[in-house]
Write a protein that holds these residues in place. Structure first.
Motif, short mmCIF file in Angstrom:
data_model
loop_
_atom_site.label_atom_id
_atom_site.label_comp_id
_atom_site.label_asym_id
_atom_site.label_seq_id
_atom_site.Cartn_x
_atom_site.Cartn_y
_atom_site.Cartn_z
N ARG A 167 0.86 -1.18 0.00
CA ARG A 167 0.00 0.00 0.00
C ARG A 167 0.90 1.23 0.00
N LEU A 168 0.48 2.28 -0.74
CA LEU A 168 1.30 3.47 -0.92
C LEU A 168 0.55 4.71 -0.50
N ALA A 169 1.23 5.59 0.26
CA ALA A 169 0.73 6.91 0.59
C ALA A 169 1.76 7.93 0.10
N VAL A 170 1.27 9.07 -0.44
CA VAL A 170 2.15 10.08 -1.03
C VAL A 170 1.87 11.43 -0.36
N HIS A 171 2.95 12.11 0.04
CA HIS A 171 2.80 13.43 0.66
C HIS A 171 3.96 14.30 0.19
N ALA A 172 3.67 15.59 -0.03
CA ALA A 172 4.70 16.54 -0.43
C ALA A 172 4.44 17.88 0.25
#
Length: 279
Positions: A167-172
C-alpha cells in the motif's frame, strides 16, 4: 533402488488394467503419477532438498511408442532417470525422477509440469507442486525516489521471504505547506521475494514555482513501514520571458522563498525559547 542406478522400469500389463488407467492422448498413450490415485505430484522440502518420485507412461496402442520427457517449473531442477525411451505396445513404463529445491529458495509454493512428447509431436503433462518450508519474513523497502517532470518515480524491493501486496501513501510539502497528500491505497502489484519493481506516481498538478520535499510511505501486511524521500525545485523557465535576466529572477524568487521559510522556522524556535526562559 538407488536413483544413481535407476533405469526406467517396463511393466507388461493386461488390457483391462490399461483401459482402467488415466485418459489417453489421441496417440493412444497417457501419463500419470506412479501408483494411481494421484492427479498430480505434490511434495514438501526445505531449501537444498532432493525429492524423488516416479512418472508412469502407459502405451495403450498396438505399436511401440517413443517419447521424450522434460520439465518446466519455477526454479525447480528436475532430472529423469531416462529422458527418452521406447515403450512396447500395451506396456507401462515407470520413470524415476528427482526434484532439487534451490538452496536459496524462499518459503512458499513452487509449481511446474512434467511434460511427455511422442515422435508425432503430441504432448501430455502432469502438474508438479513443491512446497518449500522455512521461516517466513515480510520486509519491504522503497528506494530511488525522484521527481521527474510531472511524475514521482520510485522502486519497491521485497527483501523478505513472502510475497507482498503493498500500500502506498504520497505526501509533499512546499515552501508554504502541503502541496500533495494522497491517502494510502493498495497498489495493483504482487511482489515475490527478492523482486525489485520500478513504478511511478503521476503528479499532473504539481506547483509551477516551489521547492518541495516528497515523502512516499509504503506498508504491507506483516512488514514494517518503509519511507523514501526526494527533494525538487520547480522553476517556470518558459514563463521567464526567454531572457537570462528573467530566468535569474525566477531562480532568485525560489531561493528567497526558501530563505523566508527557514527564517520563519528560526524565529518560531527563538520565540519558544524566550517564552520558556526564566525572568
Amino acid at each position: 533402488m538407488p536413483y544413481a542406478a535407476a533405469r526406467a522400469l517396463l511393466l507388461t500389463l493386461s488390457l483391462p488394467l490399461l483401459l482402467a488407467a488415466t485418459p489417453a492422448t489421441p496417440g493412444g498413450w497417457s501419463v500419470a503419477p506412479s501408483g494411481g490415485g494421484r492427479p498430480s505430484f505434490y511434495a514438501e522440502g526445505t531449501p537444498g532438498a532432493v525429492l524423488q518420485d516416479t512418472l508412469a507412461v502407459t502405451n495403450r496402442g498396438t505399436e511401440p511408442l517413443t517419447v521424450r520427457l522434460r520439465a518446466t517449473g519455477d526454479g525447480l531442477r528436475v532430472a529423469f532417470a531416462e529422458p527418452a525411451l521406447g515403450i512396447p505396445a500395451r506396456t507401462r513404463a515407470e520413470v524415476p525422477f528427482t526434484v532439487t529445491v534451490p538452496a536459496d529458495a524462499p518459503p512458499g509454493d513452487r509449481a511446474g509440469e512434467l511434460l511427455v512428447r511422442d515422435s508425432a509431436g503430441r504432448e501430455s503433462a502432469v502438474r508438479l507442486l513443491i512446497r518449500v518450508g522455512g521461516p517466513e519474513l515480510a520486509a519491504l523497502t522503497v528506494e530511488h525516489v525522484a521527481v521527474r517532470g510531472d511524475r514521482i518515480t520510485y522502486e519497491l524491493v521485497n527483501r523478505g521471504t513472502t510475497a507482498l501486496v503493498p500500500r502506498l501513501a504520497v505526501h509533499a510539502d512546499g515552501v508554504l505547506g502541503a502541496v500533495l497528500d494522497r491517502a494510502p491505497r493498495t497498489l495493483p502489484v504482487r511482489l515475490s521475494p527478492g523482486r525489485r519493481l520500478a513504478l511511478d506516481e503521476p503528479w499532473p498538478d504539481r506547483p509551477a514555482l516551489d521547492a518541495v520535499t516528497v515523502r512516499l510511505t509504503v506498508t504491507a501486511p506483516g512488514a514494517a513501514r518503509a519511507t523514501g524521500r526526494a527533494s525538487a525545485r520547480f522553476v517556470p523557465w518558459g514563463a521567464a520571458a526567454g531572457t537570462a535576466a528573467g530566468a535569474l529572477s525566477v531562480a532568485a524568487a525560489v531561493l528567497a522563498a526558501v530563505a523566508v521559510r527557514r527564517r520563519g522556522r528560526r524565529t518560531a524556535m527563538a520565540r519558544t525559547v524566550e517564552k520558556g526562559a526564566p525572568t
